[in-house]
Design an enzyme around this catalytic site. Structure first.
Site, PDB file in Angstrom:
ATOM      1  N   ARG A   9      61.982  40.326   4.037  1.00  0.00           N
ATOM      2  CA  ARG A   9      60.957  39.548   4.759  1.00  0.00           C
ATOM      3  C   ARG A   9      61.452  38.123   5.035  1.00  0.00           C
ATOM      4  NH1 ARG A   9      55.939  42.131   1.212  1.00  0.00           N
ATOM      5  NH2 ARG A   9      55.896  44.073   2.407  1.00  0.00           N
ATOM      6  N   GLU A  69      58.629  45.701   7.737  1.00  0.00           N
ATOM      7  CA  GLU A  69      58.662  44.857   6.523  1.00  0.00           C
ATOM      8  C   GLU A  69      57.285  44.276   6.191  1.00  0.00           C
ATOM      9  OE1 GLU A  69      61.914  43.405   5.017  1.00  0.00           O
ATOM     10  OE2 GLU A  69      63.340  44.155   6.491  1.00  0.00           O
ATOM     11  N   LEU A 120      63.163  53.056   2.485  1.00  0.00           N
ATOM     12  CA  LEU A 120      61.902  53.157   1.746  1.00  0.00           C
ATOM     13  C   LEU A 120      60.909  54.004   2.552  1.00  0.00           C
ATOM     14  CD1 LEU A 120      59.921  52.234  -0.526  1.00  0.00           C
ATOM     15  CD2 LEU A 120      59.411  50.214   0.872  1.00  0.00           C
ATOM     16  N   GLN A 172      50.939  19.967  33.191  1.00  0.00           N
ATOM     17  CA  GLN A 172      50.434  19.907  31.811  1.00  0.00           C
ATOM     18  C   GLN A 172      50.241  21.291  31.184  1.00  0.00           C
ATOM     19  OE1 GLN A 172      47.016  17.304  31.873  1.00  0.00           O
ATOM     20  NE2 GLN A 172      48.306  15.531  31.489  1.00  0.00           N
ATOM     21  N   GLY A 227      54.359  54.393   5.063  1.00  0.00           N
ATOM     22  CA  GLY A 227      54.848  53.149   5.659  1.00  0.00           C
ATOM     23  C   GLY A 227      54.278  51.997   4.854  1.00  0.00           C
TER      24      GLY A 227
HETATM   25  N1  CAA Z   1      59.168  42.089  -6.873  1.00  0.00           N
HETATM   26  C1  CAA Z   1      59.231  42.775  -8.032  1.00  0.00           C
HETATM   27  N2  CAA Z   1      58.162  43.460  -8.525  1.00  0.00           N
HETATM   28  C2  CAA Z   1      57.032  43.452  -7.794  1.00  0.00           C
HETATM   29  C3  CAA Z   1      56.913  42.770  -6.578  1.00  0.00           C
HETATM   30  C4  CAA Z   1      58.042  42.065  -6.123  1.00  0.00           C
HETATM   31  N3  CAA Z   1      58.001  41.398  -4.975  1.00  0.00           N
HETATM   32  N4  CAA Z   1      55.691  42.961  -6.056  1.00  0.00           N
HETATM   33  C5  CAA Z   1      55.029  43.724  -6.940  1.00  0.00           C
HETATM   34  N5  CAA Z   1      55.845  44.026  -7.990  1.00  0.00           N
HETATM   35  C6  CAA Z   1      55.510  44.796  -9.167  1.00  0.00           C
HETATM   36  C7  CAA Z   1      54.253  44.215  -9.770  1.00  0.00           C
HETATM   37  O1  CAA Z   1      54.566  43.190 -10.696  1.00  0.00           O
HETATM   38  C8  CAA Z   1      53.650  45.414 -10.441  1.00  0.00           C
HETATM   39  O2  CAA Z   1      54.281  45.596 -11.696  1.00  0.00           O
HETATM   40  P1  CAA Z   1      53.426  45.591 -13.066  1.00  0.00           P
HETATM   41  O3  CAA Z   1      52.526  46.790 -12.919  1.00  0.00           O
HETATM   42  O4  CAA Z   1      54.443  45.709 -14.140  1.00  0.00           O
HETATM   43  O5  CAA Z   1      52.674  44.303 -13.054  1.00  0.00           O
HETATM   44  C9  CAA Z   1      54.044  46.588  -9.554  1.00  0.00           C
HETATM   45  O6  CAA Z   1      55.177  46.136  -8.797  1.00  0.00           O
HETATM   46  C10 CAA Z   1      52.958  46.983  -8.588  1.00  0.00           C
HETATM   47  O7  CAA Z   1      52.640  45.816  -7.833  1.00  0.00           O
HETATM   48  P2  CAA Z   1      51.334  45.693  -6.954  1.00  0.00           P
HETATM   49  O8  CAA Z   1      50.155  46.076  -7.803  1.00  0.00           O
HETATM   50  O9  CAA Z   1      51.339  44.367  -6.286  1.00  0.00           O
HETATM   51  O10 CAA Z   1      51.554  46.838  -5.879  1.00  0.00           O
HETATM   52  P3  CAA Z   1      50.579  47.283  -4.795  1.00  0.00           P
HETATM   53  O11 CAA Z   1      50.480  48.754  -4.851  1.00  0.00           O
HETATM   54  O12 CAA Z   1      49.303  46.491  -4.841  1.00  0.00           O
HETATM   55  O13 CAA Z   1      51.352  46.866  -3.467  1.00  0.00           O
HETATM   56  C11 CAA Z   1      51.488  46.401  -1.166  1.00  0.00           C
HETATM   57  C12 CAA Z   1      50.686  46.986  -2.301  1.00  0.00           C
HETATM   58  C13 CAA Z   1      51.815  44.959  -1.429  1.00  0.00           C
HETATM   59  C14 CAA Z   1      50.626  46.510   0.073  1.00  0.00           C
HETATM   60  C15 CAA Z   1      52.797  47.166  -1.017  1.00  0.00           C
HETATM   61  O14 CAA Z   1      52.561  48.546  -0.990  1.00  0.00           O
HETATM   62  C16 CAA Z   1      53.496  46.763   0.277  1.00  0.00           C
HETATM   63  O15 CAA Z   1      54.093  45.691   0.357  1.00  0.00           O
HETATM   64  N6  CAA Z   1      53.422  47.643   1.297  1.00  0.00           N
HETATM   65  C17 CAA Z   1      54.153  47.414   2.550  1.00  0.00           C
HETATM   66  C18 CAA Z   1      55.454  48.124   2.466  1.00  0.00           C
HETATM   67  C19 CAA Z   1      56.392  47.653   3.538  1.00  0.00           C
HETATM   68  O16 CAA Z   1      56.554  46.461   3.793  1.00  0.00           O
HETATM   69  N7  CAA Z   1      57.065  48.612   4.144  1.00  0.00           N
HETATM   70  C20 CAA Z   1      58.100  48.313   5.099  1.00  0.00           C
HETATM   71  C21 CAA Z   1      59.378  48.951   4.612  1.00  0.00           C
HETATM   72  S1  CAA Z   1      60.925  48.426   5.205  1.00  0.00           S
HETATM   73  C22 CAA Z   1      60.946  48.726   6.841  1.00  0.00           C
HETATM   74  O17 CAA Z   1      60.053  48.375   7.515  1.00  0.00           O
HETATM   75  C23 CAA Z   1      62.120  49.417   7.473  1.00  0.00           C
HETATM   76  C24 CAA Z   1      63.263  48.517   7.659  1.00  0.00           C
HETATM   77  O18 CAA Z   1      64.037  48.323   6.782  1.00  0.00           O
HETATM   78  C25 CAA Z   1      63.518  47.846   8.941  1.00  0.00           C
END
Ligand code: CAA
Length: 402
Positions: free
Chosen positions: A243, A363, A125, A279, A131
């Protein structure tokens, strides 16, 4: 309300604990020093069944419940974070998302090899400029007849050099920066795919992390998970699973800190008595116990919610946020308990300290989870049920025909 773990849970805990202590701990200091990942460990994890722990038996998995996955993550991370990261990307982000979003045909095509460890899956992703801001991807997929042409790059990809296939998220236009997303399973043998490792990491040095690149990579449309426009939701659901593995694994670090500190505090004497009698040392150990117990309750709750099919985006964010902070705090305190011995790798606690730092970032950073928790409470964030659910446990029989 029943808080007891089943006999199967206890057996899985015992087997993951033994695996960690017998297969991972010996040699981990050397591999960590040399920043060397070990593909043999990955292979053995497949043979032990961990890679398919909560994949239904019909697809070749162990068919255990989602709490079992958390227990495996806890016990493997008690040995080393690199092993839990394998569970996170393969079992959590890749397999469980496939279980949630894949058609019957896709599940039958991919899950059996993944569940048995014949193939390894990973997740893509994050990009250099996206990020926390997961809505800002630049990797694109353009439709071309029965295929999509993918261009772009992903970074901080665990198992970038080893995974056979990746679940990646792309934007559906090369020109429109607001176009919706699509998610695909891509095979690393596809022409146009390449990877490059990232060196010099602070922690998880025995784990493989890197970048992956796509240059005019042609992928059949049948490799898409969900429909065009579902990609963001696929990514967010994957994070619900990833997560969970990070939250449960963090408890394993706390337990490892306790293992090391209890031994050291009983062995090391000051003024004729073990430092465990002091302690201030007791205070640090008590705080680790607090982190472990709260952490377990939080991740068991999420595992249960997965089992019964309840949306748990809010709860898993809380568990990941809380447990990763508690693991880092425990590792910091574990160094304190060990004094100067904690500062070098003769004892494992400095590795726990470095390893626990990364999980506060990946994550979803500490800041992202803080904001999510506040927004849920303030009523700015919706908690409505999802359109696509993970299969509930016990798993139902599925039709044999795709
Ligand atoms: N499951 C399914 N659908 C979901 C969902 C979920 N958990 N969460 C949100 N959605 C859907 C919502 O229902 C919404 O759909 P509708 O419009 O139909 O209602 C749509 O997705 C948009 O949702 P949000 O409005 O909640 O989205 P947002 O833009 O507000 O999200 C955020 C913001 C939560 C901060 C998100 O961008 C986020 O989590 N960012 C962090 C990303 C992250 O964790 N990156 C790490 C990547 S992995 C990694 O680190 C590498 C590795 O593998 C080791």
């Amino acid at each position: 309300m029943d808080f007891s773990l089943s006999r199967e849970h206890e057996m899985i805990r015992e087997s993951a604990f033994k695996f960690g202590q017998n297969e991972i701990v010996p040699g981990i200091r050397e591999r960590d020093r040399a920043a060397e990942s070990d593909p043999q460990t990955l292979k053995k994890m497949g043979e032990a069944g961990f890679l398919g722990v909560c994949v239904p038996q019909e697809y070749g998995g162990m068919g255990a419940d989602y709490i079992s996955l958390g227990i495996v993550c806890e016990e493997l991370e008690r040995a080393d974070t690199s092993a839990r990261v394998v569970m996170s990307v393969h079992a959590g982000l890749h397999c469980m998302t496939l279980m949630q979003w894949g058609t019957e045909k896709q599940k039958r095509r991919w899950l059996p090899d993944l569940a048995t460890g014949k193939k390894v899956g990973a997740f893509g992703l994050t990009e250099p400029n996206a990020g926390s801001d997961a809505a800002n991807l630049r990797t694109t997929a353009r439709r071309d007849g029965a295929d999509y042409i993918i261009n772009g790059q992903k970074t901080w990809i665990s198992l970038s050099d080893y995974a056979d296939q990746f679940l990646i998220v792309t934007r559906l236009s090369e020109t429109n920066a607001k176009a919706p997303y699509a998610a695909f399973i891509v095979d690393r043998t596809t022409p146009g795919f390449s990877s490059r490792p990232i060196h010099g990491k602070l922690g998880v040095r025995a784990g493989n992390t890197g970048e992956i690149f796509f240059e005019n990579m042609r992928i059949p449309a049948e490799n898409m998970l969900g429909e065009e426009g579902d990609g963001f939701k696929v990514a967010m659901s994957a994070l619900d699973h990833g997560r969970y593995t990070v939250a449960s694994g963090a408890v394993g670090i706390i337990q490892a800190c306790l293992d090391a500190c209890v031994k050291y505090a009983n062995d090391r004497t000051v003024g004729g008595e073990p430092i465990g009698k002091k302690q201030l040392v007791q205070q640090m150990i008590a705080s680790m116990v607090q982190g472990r117990e709260i952490g377990r309750l939080l991740y068991y709750q999420v595992g249960w919610m997965k089992n019964v099919g309840l949306r748990h985006t809010r709860e898993v964010s809380l568990a990941k946020w809380t447990n990763c902070a508690a693991a880092f705090d425990a590792a910091h305190k574990a160094i304190e308990v060990h004094g100067a011995y904690g500062f070098a790798d003769e004892f494992p606690v400095e590795r726990y300290f470095r390893n626990s730092r990364g999980a506060i970032i990946y994550e979803g950073t500490h800041e992202i989870h803080t904001i999510m928790q506040a927004e849920y409470e303030l009523g700015y964030r919706s908690d409505k049920p999802l359109a696509r659910d993970l299969p509930t446990w016990p798993f139902e029989k599925v039709p044999t025909e795709a």
